[in-house]
Write an enzyme that holds these catalytic residues in place. Structure first.
Site, PDB file in Angstrom:
ATOM      1  N   LEU A 402       0.829  -1.213   0.000  1.00 60.79           N
ATOM      2  CA  LEU A 402       0.000   0.000   0.000  1.00 60.79           C
ATOM      3  C   LEU A 402       0.856   1.254   0.000  1.00 60.79           C
ATOM      4  O   LEU A 402       0.472   2.285  -0.545  1.00 60.79           O
ATOM      5  CB  LEU A 402      -0.916   0.003   1.221  1.00 60.79           C
ATOM      6  CG  LEU A 402      -2.016  -1.063   1.267  1.00 60.79           C
ATOM      7  CD1 LEU A 402      -2.711  -1.026   2.620  1.00 60.79           C
ATOM      8  CD2 LEU A 402      -3.023  -0.855   0.153  1.00 60.79           C
ATOM      9  N   GLY A 403       2.007   1.172   0.646  1.00 60.35           N
ATOM     10  CA  GLY A 403       2.879   2.331   0.716  1.00 60.35           C
ATOM     11  C   GLY A 403       4.196   1.983   1.389  1.00 60.35           C
ATOM     12  O   GLY A 403       4.301   0.993   2.111  1.00 60.35           O
ATOM     13  N   GLY A 405       7.643   3.750   3.506  1.00 62.89           N
ATOM     14  CA  GLY A 405       8.211   4.891   4.192  1.00 62.89           C
ATOM     15  C   GLY A 405       9.668   4.640   4.509  1.00 62.89           C
ATOM     16  O   GLY A 405      10.252   3.646   4.115  1.00 62.89           O
ATOM     17  N   GLY A 406      10.249   5.557   5.263  1.00 65.09           N
ATOM     18  CA  GLY A 406      11.652   5.415   5.588  1.00 65.09           C
ATOM     19  C   GLY A 406      11.941   4.223   6.470  1.00 65.09           C
ATOM     20  O   GLY A 406      12.996   3.606   6.359  1.00 65.09           O
ATOM     21  N   GLN A 407      10.998   3.884   7.358  1.00 62.36           N
ATOM     22  CA  GLN A 407      11.256   2.824   8.319  1.00 62.36           C
ATOM     23  C   GLN A 407      10.371   1.601   8.129  1.00 62.36           C
ATOM     24  O   GLN A 407      10.587   0.592   8.793  1.00 62.36           O
ATOM     25  CB  GLN A 407      11.060   3.356   9.760  1.00 62.36           C
ATOM     26  CG  GLN A 407      11.911   4.562  10.119  1.00 62.36           C
ATOM     27  CD  GLN A 407      13.393   4.250  10.055  1.00 62.36           C
ATOM     28  OE1 GLN A 407      13.797   3.117  10.170  1.00 62.36           O
ATOM     29  NE2 GLN A 407      14.196   5.294   9.851  1.00 62.36           N
ATOM     30  N   THR A 409       7.204  -0.706   5.536  1.00 63.17           N
ATOM     31  CA  THR A 409       6.371  -0.932   4.358  1.00 63.17           C
ATOM     32  C   THR A 409       5.020  -1.429   4.838  1.00 63.17           C
ATOM     33  O   THR A 409       4.944  -2.245   5.759  1.00 63.17           O
ATOM     34  CB  THR A 409       7.011  -1.982   3.426  1.00 63.17           C
ATOM     35  OG1 THR A 409       8.298  -1.522   3.025  1.00 63.17           O
ATOM     36  CG2 THR A 409       6.151  -2.204   2.186  1.00 63.17           C
ATOM     37  N   VAL A 410       3.942  -0.950   4.218  1.00 61.74           N
ATOM     38  CA  VAL A 410       2.592  -1.322   4.626  1.00 61.74           C
ATOM     39  C   VAL A 410       1.970  -2.192   3.541  1.00 61.74           C
ATOM     40  O   VAL A 410       1.979  -1.846   2.358  1.00 61.74           O
ATOM     41  CB  VAL A 410       1.710  -0.083   4.878  1.00 61.74           C
ATOM     42  CG1 VAL A 410       0.312  -0.494   5.321  1.00 61.74           C
ATOM     43  CG2 VAL A 410       2.352   0.810   5.948  1.00 61.74           C
ATOM     44  N   LYS A 424       1.893  -3.312   8.877  1.00 59.82           N
ATOM     45  CA  LYS A 424       3.079  -2.465   8.806  1.00 59.82           C
ATOM     46  C   LYS A 424       4.297  -3.295   9.185  1.00 59.82           C
ATOM     47  O   LYS A 424       4.403  -3.805  10.297  1.00 59.82           O
ATOM     48  CB  LYS A 424       2.926  -1.275   9.754  1.00 59.82           C
ATOM     49  CG  LYS A 424       4.039  -0.235   9.628  1.00 59.82           C
ATOM     50  CD  LYS A 424       3.729   0.986  10.484  1.00 59.82           C
ATOM     51  CE  LYS A 424       4.751   2.099  10.304  1.00 59.82           C
ATOM     52  NZ  LYS A 424       4.430   3.284  11.114  1.00 59.82           N
ATOM     53  N   ASP A 519       4.942  14.192  13.278  1.00 63.54           N
ATOM     54  CA  ASP A 519       5.122  14.034  11.830  1.00 63.54           C
ATOM     55  C   ASP A 519       3.783  14.219  11.100  1.00 63.54           C
ATOM     56  O   ASP A 519       3.398  13.388  10.270  1.00 63.54           O
ATOM     57  CB  ASP A 519       5.712  12.656  11.512  1.00 63.54           C
ATOM     58  CG  ASP A 519       6.316  12.589  10.101  1.00 63.54           C
ATOM     59  OD1 ASP A 519       6.551  13.666   9.517  1.00 63.54           O
ATOM     60  OD2 ASP A 519       6.546  11.481   9.600  1.00 63.54           O
TER      61      ASP A 519
END
Length: 722
Positions: A402-403, A405-407, A409-410, A424, A519
């Site tokens: 789905l997406g 990020g830096g830390q 994956t979803v 996540k 954030d």
């Protein structure tokens, strides 16, 4: 893990040992070709009297095989008639070739000449293994020998049958009983033929496409034959044509040639007691003996070369081979069963140890400490097994992402009960504190505009968190890649801003301990199935004690949303979240991205550009066209002023999230009243989006705690914020 590898390698070694032992007991390699001669072309073995290259490797020109090379494979051809060889059987005395077929009026493909003369050769077209076959509508197909009819058949069609249907017919699945396709036997001693196809009636279907050919026919295995008469000791044989593909795509079909060693060839047969040779008259009906053929008594080997038959060796050793094979196999099976049991028990122990190790590494002890201290509330979260999440996400398939990020994956997944989830998966080891932090914070939050935590998994090398699935992506994508069928209206933007502000107000003021998100950005604001805002990603968030006003920490955040004051002082306060929210508010107003790259060296910040436009009194030049069209200027200006106050460089001058929520609600109330006065019925008001005018989130949260003391009545918070 090392033990598992050793066990698996040992099992593979045992299987290899069994294979070697059985192979060692197998029969010795029998010679196929003459000594020093090549016996392989591609996948086909070339036995003498056939051969390649040197003349001493084959018995005369008729038996010469030419091995033709291409870029990827080798193909054998019977050089005397220039046709590809499919198989050679020295025991049966046959060679199978690919023979061209005859076409009549079949479009761009012209009739292929099939008059391949075998006169003078040791070959004839096998009467036993071949048939003359024709396909077409209302035709008479003739196989002619020297101008005389040697065989033929009639094929008729139903009236509704189209000519194209003949081309689509597959010979392998056809019995060719006279309907669309017919067949007949070949004459004996056939060495040369030609074909002719005529219309059954004069001038009727005479110009339609038809096919004629000599083709191999094979006997069906009894298990492949559909019809088996009951109560009968006799079962007639079934046959089929081993041809793959539709008729229109065929250029050649397999044909069986029978052969013999002609008397004229003067072959000196090997003095081998095991081979049996006999007289034949395969190629001529005029002589009782036109040649010879040989065979091995056990049906295998090559009787035309010295030592080609190994029947005696087989007879003496077959019992020993069976005994060794059965004994070895039985003992090996028992050994494998024992090893498999040991493997299973060992695996359970190792998996248990690794799970305990991962539990500790993934912060299980820290999590237990927080649970025992009351920092985390896990009454409503579930501990998922790794197996359960792997099944839900198709082993974390990349198509389910789905997406990223830096830390983390979803991944999107679906549980057995049909619940859609988002999993996540943290990327970097050593960031366990972010996992624990997000788990602890979300376990205490129960708000309709904050993404809901469903559970976690600690059995993996990298920890996993499981959330409710939010179907409509994030605000950033929806805002900057708007769908014409569902545009982001001024009313929707105002509502989303209120929902995000209300969620942040709840985090800052109404939770059991104040929570700073740290954030806030449009990619961390998700939209559910009814486009309600859901604040997500609490990996860098912090819970703050009541008597602490700010927290000194490493500078973290996203460029474009980062509070300049926090960047300079490394001190994060609730006003830092306010600044980030102000950037999101400007995004909603302008429809522009928080950062625009003017060149590789220069980037434009939306926040600073917005403040500059406000100061120059030209802010309406950058407001989104839809906002200008749907909203009233004075209401838009109120939001502009609120956003500019959120973006104050001095954090003390910024409003609190409580004040922001109150102002946004007041602006929406003015919008609603203005629309009512003007009689507009187009205002979107769903029962799922009830106005908070009469049931304000501020009044709800105010009723649950004393703002002066910041003491929350926790038992009521989850009810009010659902």
């Amino acid at each position: 893990m090392m033990i598992l590898k050793l066990v698996s390698h040992f099992i593979i070694l045992v299987i290899w040992f069994i294979h070697v032992q059985v192979s060692a007991q197998d029969y010795p390699h029998a010679p196929v070709a003459k000594p020093g001669c090549d016996s392989q072309c591609g996948d086909l073995q070339i036995p003498f009297p056939f051969g390649m290259n040197a003349s001493e490797c084959y018995l005369g020109k008729w038996f010469e095989i030419e091995c033709r090379n291409t870029s990827t494979y080798q193909t054998p051809y019977l050089k005397s008639i220039e046709l590809q060889v499919v198989s050679i059987d020295v025991q049966e005395g046959t060679v199978t070739i690919n023979n061209p077929i005859y076409r009549n009026n079949c479009g761009t493909k012209d009739p292929t000449p099939v008059n391949r003369s075998l006169e003078g050769s040791p070959f004839v077209y096998s009467q036993e293994h071949n048939k003359f076959v024709a396909a077409g509508c209302d035709i008479i197909a003739l196989l002619q020998i020297n101008g005389s009819e040697g065989s033929g058949c009639v094929s008729i069609c139903d009236e509704d049958l189209k000519v194209d249907d003949i081309g689509k017919m597959e010979l392998k699945n056809s019995n060719c009983n006279g309907k669309s396709c017919c067949q007949n036997s070949l004459p004996a001693y056939l060495k040369e033929y030609s074909t002719e196809v005529k219309g059954l009636k004069e001038n009727e279907r005479d110009g339609e496409c038809s096919y004629a050919m000599v083709v191999q026919e094979e006997e069906l295995n009894p298990y492949e034959w559909d019809y088996v008469p009951q109560y009968s000791s006799y079962t007639p044989k079934g046959y089929y044509f081993p041809v793959n593909g539709e008729m229109k795509d065929l250029d050649v079909v397999p044909v069986v040639l029978e052969w013999e060693i002609l008397n004229s060839l003067n072959l000196k047969l090997p003095p081998d007691d095991l081979s049996h040779c006999f007289d034949t008259n395969i190629t001529s009906s005029l002589h009782k003996r036109s040649g010879q053929r040989c065979s091995c008594p056990d049906g295998s080997g090559n009787p035309y070369v010295d030592g080609g038959c190994l029947g005696k060796y087989k007879k003496e050793n077959i019992d020993m081979v069976k005994y060794v094979g059965v004994s070895t196999s039985f003992g090996s099976i028992i050994l494998l069963l024992i090893l498999w049991r040991v493997f299973k028990v060992t695996k359970k122990i190792i998996v248990k140890k690794f799970r305990e190790k991962f539990f500790k590494r993934n912060g299980g002890l820290l999590l237990q400490q927080k649970l025992s201290s009351g920092e985390a509330n896990v009454d409503k979260v579930k501990i998922f097994s790794l197996k359960e999440l792997e099944k839900a996400t198709d082993n974390f398939n990349s198509n389910r992402v789905l997406g990223k990020g830096g830390q983390a994956t979803v991944y999107k997944g679906m549980l057995i009960d049909g619940t859609i989830i988002a999993v996540k998966k943290f990327k970097v080891q050593g960031k366990i504190e972010e996992f624990i932090n997000e788990f602890v914070i979300l376990s205490q939050i129960n708000h309709r505009n904050v993404v809901k935590l469903l559970g976690s998994c600690l059995e993996t090398k990298i920890p996993l968190l499981v959330y409710e699935f939010i179907p409509n992506g994030n605000l950033f994508d929806y805002l900057h890649q708007q769908n014409k069928d569902m545009p982001l209206t001024w009313e929707m933007r105002l509502r989303i801003a209120i929902e995000v502000a209300g969620a942040l107000f709840y985090l800052h003021s109404a939770a059991s301990q104040p929570i700073y998100h740290k954030d806030i950005k449009s990619t961390n604001i998700l939209l559910d199935e009814k486009y309600r805002a859901k604040v997500a990603d609490f990996g860098t968030s912090r819970m703050i004690s009541i008597d602490v006003t700010h927290l000194t920490t490493v500078v973290q955040g996203t460029f474009g949303y980062l509070d300049p004051e926090f960047f300079q002082t490394s001190q994060f306060t609730e006003k830092s979240d306010v600044y980030s929210f102000g950037v999101v508010l400007v995004e909603l107003l302008t429809g522009q991205k928080p950062v625009t790259l003017l060149s590789q060296e220069e980037a434009k910040s939306l926040a600073s550009y917005f403040i500059m436009c406000v100061e120059k009194n030209c802010v309406f030049d950058i407001i989104d066209e839809r906002v200008m069209k749907e909203g009233e200027n004075n209401h838009i200006m109120k939001v502009v002023n609120l956003a500019s106050r959120c973006l104050e460089l001095n954090g003390k001058r910024r409003p609190t999230m409580r004040e922001i929520t109150l102002e946004l609600e007041a602006i929406r109330k003015l919008e609603n009243e203005s629309n009512a006065r003007e009689g507009h019925d187009e205002f979107f008001r769903s029962k799922d989006y009830q106005s908070w005018d009469d049931n304000s989130i501020i009044s709800e949260i105010m009723s649950t705690f004393d703002l002066s003391s910041r003491m929350t009545i926790l038992k009521d918070v989850h009810t009010v914020t659902m």
